[in-house]
Scaffold this motif. Sequence first.
Motif, mmCIF file in Angstrom:
data_model
loop_
_atom_site.group_PDB
_atom_site.id
_atom_site.type_symbol
_atom_site.label_atom_id
_atom_site.label_comp_id
_atom_site.label_asym_id
_atom_site.label_seq_id
_atom_site.Cartn_x
_atom_site.Cartn_y
_atom_site.Cartn_z
ATOM 1 N N GLN A 173 -25.071 -30.316 -6.180
ATOM 2 C CA GLN A 173 -25.062 -29.187 -5.397
ATOM 3 C C GLN A 173 -25.247 -28.004 -5.495
ATOM 4 O OE1 GLN A 173 -22.245 -30.676 -6.449
ATOM 5 N NE2 GLN A 173 -21.128 -29.189 -7.524
ATOM 6 N N GLY A 174 -25.126 -27.636 -7.059
ATOM 7 C CA GLY A 174 -25.458 -26.355 -8.225
ATOM 8 C C GLY A 174 -26.299 -26.459 -9.281
ATOM 9 N N ASN B 71 -20.912 -25.730 -9.272
ATOM 10 C CA ASN B 71 -19.727 -27.391 -10.050
ATOM 11 C C ASN B 71 -18.321 -27.453 -9.054
ATOM 12 O OD1 ASN B 71 -21.547 -27.733 -11.619
ATOM 13 N ND2 ASN B 71 -20.662 -27.669 -13.255
ATOM 14 N N THR B 72 -18.200 -29.098 -8.293
ATOM 15 C CA THR B 72 -17.044 -28.801 -8.037
ATOM 16 C C THR B 72 -16.017 -30.001 -8.543
ATOM 17 O OG1 THR B 72 -17.976 -30.600 -6.268
ATOM 18 C CG2 THR B 72 -17.614 -28.356 -5.717
ATOM 19 N N THR B 73 -16.462 -30.756 -9.616
ATOM 20 C CA THR B 73 -15.365 -31.160 -10.819
ATOM 21 C C THR B 73 -14.621 -30.438 -11.063
ATOM 22 O OG1 THR B 73 -17.465 -32.624 -11.520
ATOM 23 C CG2 THR B 73 -15.254 -33.003 -12.926
ATOM 24 N N THR B 74 -13.285 -30.979 -10.461
ATOM 25 C CA THR B 74 -12.031 -30.569 -11.561
ATOM 26 C C THR B 74 -11.056 -30.380 -12.783
ATOM 27 O OG1 THR B 74 -10.625 -31.970 -9.680
ATOM 28 C CG2 THR B 74 -11.126 -30.075 -8.493
ATOM 29 N N ALA B 75 -10.108 -30.263 -13.146
ATOM 30 C CA ALA B 75 -9.725 -30.501 -13.761
ATOM 31 C C ALA B 75 -8.246 -29.719 -13.814
ATOM 32 C CB ALA B 75 -10.322 -29.505 -15.470
ATOM 33 N N GLY C 112 -14.850 -36.159 -10.685
ATOM 34 C CA GLY C 112 -15.378 -35.300 -9.975
ATOM 35 C C GLY C 112 -16.648 -36.088 -10.398
ATOM 36 N N HIS C 113 -17.945 -35.842 -9.767
ATOM 37 C CA HIS C 113 -19.427 -36.634 -9.501
ATOM 38 C C HIS C 113 -20.837 -35.293 -10.639
ATOM 39 C CE1 HIS C 113 -23.405 -38.198 -8.454
ATOM 40 N NE2 HIS C 113 -23.047 -39.384 -8.388
ATOM 41 N N LYS C 114 -21.095 -35.866 -11.892
ATOM 42 C CA LYS C 114 -21.947 -35.419 -12.362
ATOM 43 C C LYS C 114 -23.517 -35.969 -11.610
ATOM 44 C CE LYS C 114 -19.686 -32.510 -14.912
ATOM 45 N NZ LYS C 114 -19.488 -30.705 -14.531
ATOM 46 N N TRP C 115 -24.474 -34.907 -11.367
ATOM 47 C CA TRP C 115 -25.734 -35.306 -10.791
ATOM 48 C C TRP C 115 -26.663 -36.006 -12.028
ATOM 49 C CZ3 TRP C 115 -27.927 -37.498 -6.843
ATOM 50 C CH2 TRP C 115 -28.392 -36.614 -6.259
#
Length: 561
Positions: free
Chosen positions: A203-204, A211-215, A230-233
């Motif tokens: 999405q970015g 980024n929407t991946t959370t920590a 989360g998911h990395k493209w």
Amino acid sequence: MTHSNPHPDSPDHLRPPRRGRTHEVANQAPPRAGIDEFTANPALVEAVAAYAPAADTGKLRRIGERVGTAEYQHDAQLANTCTPRHVAFDRWGHRVDEIEFHPAYHEIMGYSIAEGLHTSAWADPGPGANVQRAAGFYLAGQIEPGHSCPVSMTHAIVPSLRHSPGLAAQWEPKLLSTVYDPELRDPATKDGLIVGMAMTEKQGGSDVRANTTTAEPATSFGEDVYALRGHKWFCSAPQSDAFLVLAQAPEGLSCFWLPRILPGGERNAFLVQRLKDKLGNKSNASSEVEFDGALAWLVGEPGRGVRTIIDMVGRTRLDCVIGAAAGMRQSVAEAAWHARHRAAFETTLIEKPAMRGVIADLQIESEAATWTALRLAQAHDNEGEAALRRIATAVSKYWVCKRGPGHAYESLECLGGNGYTEDFPLARRYREAPVLAVWEGSGNVIALDVLRALARDPDSARAFEAEIAAQRGTNPDFDAHTERTLALLADAARDPMSAEAGARRLVESMALSFQASVLLRDADPAVAQAFCTARLGAGRGFEYGAMVTDGIDHDTVIGRA
């Protein structure tokens, strides 16, 4: 039905051809192998001498000889035709997410790591360390560019990792090691590590702040440990031992060190979804990955993720310039080799004026890229040039990498039909070239980065202007172009809000000024003058070989190809 043998007195033109005559090979260039790619490249030799006079040229000759062998070239071909394979599960159904490579890939990777082409500038710092490492990296990438990706990332991660001294003390010795160990196991049990990156999301893209991946803090596992979801493209080199990752912590976007295998040997929750099916860069595995509570260690300050990775980005952008320059060298060297050995219409191709113009123009581009790459490496050796390298690296990354695909195509065309086949290396090079313009910021991203740097960092702007202004008076075409560049810089400074529409024009003009200034100061005068005529003068053409010929010493330039 039977055929009688021809009468012994039959005219020769009525005799059937001897068996096998139709398969006799003539007028083909011999294999371009058994060449020391370092000493055969005068631009590289001269740039190393200019920017790193204490460099170990014996080592560079050794690398040049190795990558020039037929065996190394064959390994490069195998690594790109027998491509990486994702193995999601083992035979019993356990999730393993292993990446399998042809042994030729490991042979090439092992050699580059053994020669320190990843982290030698950190392991053995000193005058010229970055220039020497750049020259070796260039030589390996000239023949097999795909493996350069994990080599580059391992090099670039070191300054970012140092934002967390404890992590750096633990892992940096293994990053600086010249031991290549591709087995996926507890990194604490290994003598050498390779590192990848996972920054962008679908999405970015380049807008990593989206980024929407959370920590989430995982304090039960220790201080500064987080659980990532989360998911990395795009995750580069998923076979690596660890990754630098961006994720949204409670304090904001932060940077993390994420190992594939956790201390003690347990597999981290790092799930490979698929390998990307790419246009080129086939030997290098690129992937989509998912983190399902993957444990990672905070690098730098929470909420300062972009600041933590900025040094890494500068280093990888430099390696993109080096890689593009290496690709141009391979392209023009193959084109010139073919033209010297192929005859047409009673002379070799290299004697034809039209072909001479093309080869000379390709060599001008290659030399400019090579000198630019090593000049940037020199700026990374000199802390006093930090302001210059910040802006010049981005400017050069934009321009040199964009010139790669067209240069590869024109070189390929010099080989005719042979160039378009996969048996020769230039078809692979043509498909490889665009990735360097896309990776670490595509054109608009880089151009806007330059505008922001000019606005936020006046020291960088002043350093750049001083660098190009120092060569005023050495060439009239350069003087005229530099005046235009300085005017564009002044316009951008007066009205930053309106500068975006002309960002590409500005960065292109800056890049050409920078390349010309480097050549005029340090390179062979024939090459410098030819560059100014062919790229800055009124007679510049739109295609290679279409520039005016007056003032260009074709014999000298072509001889260097």
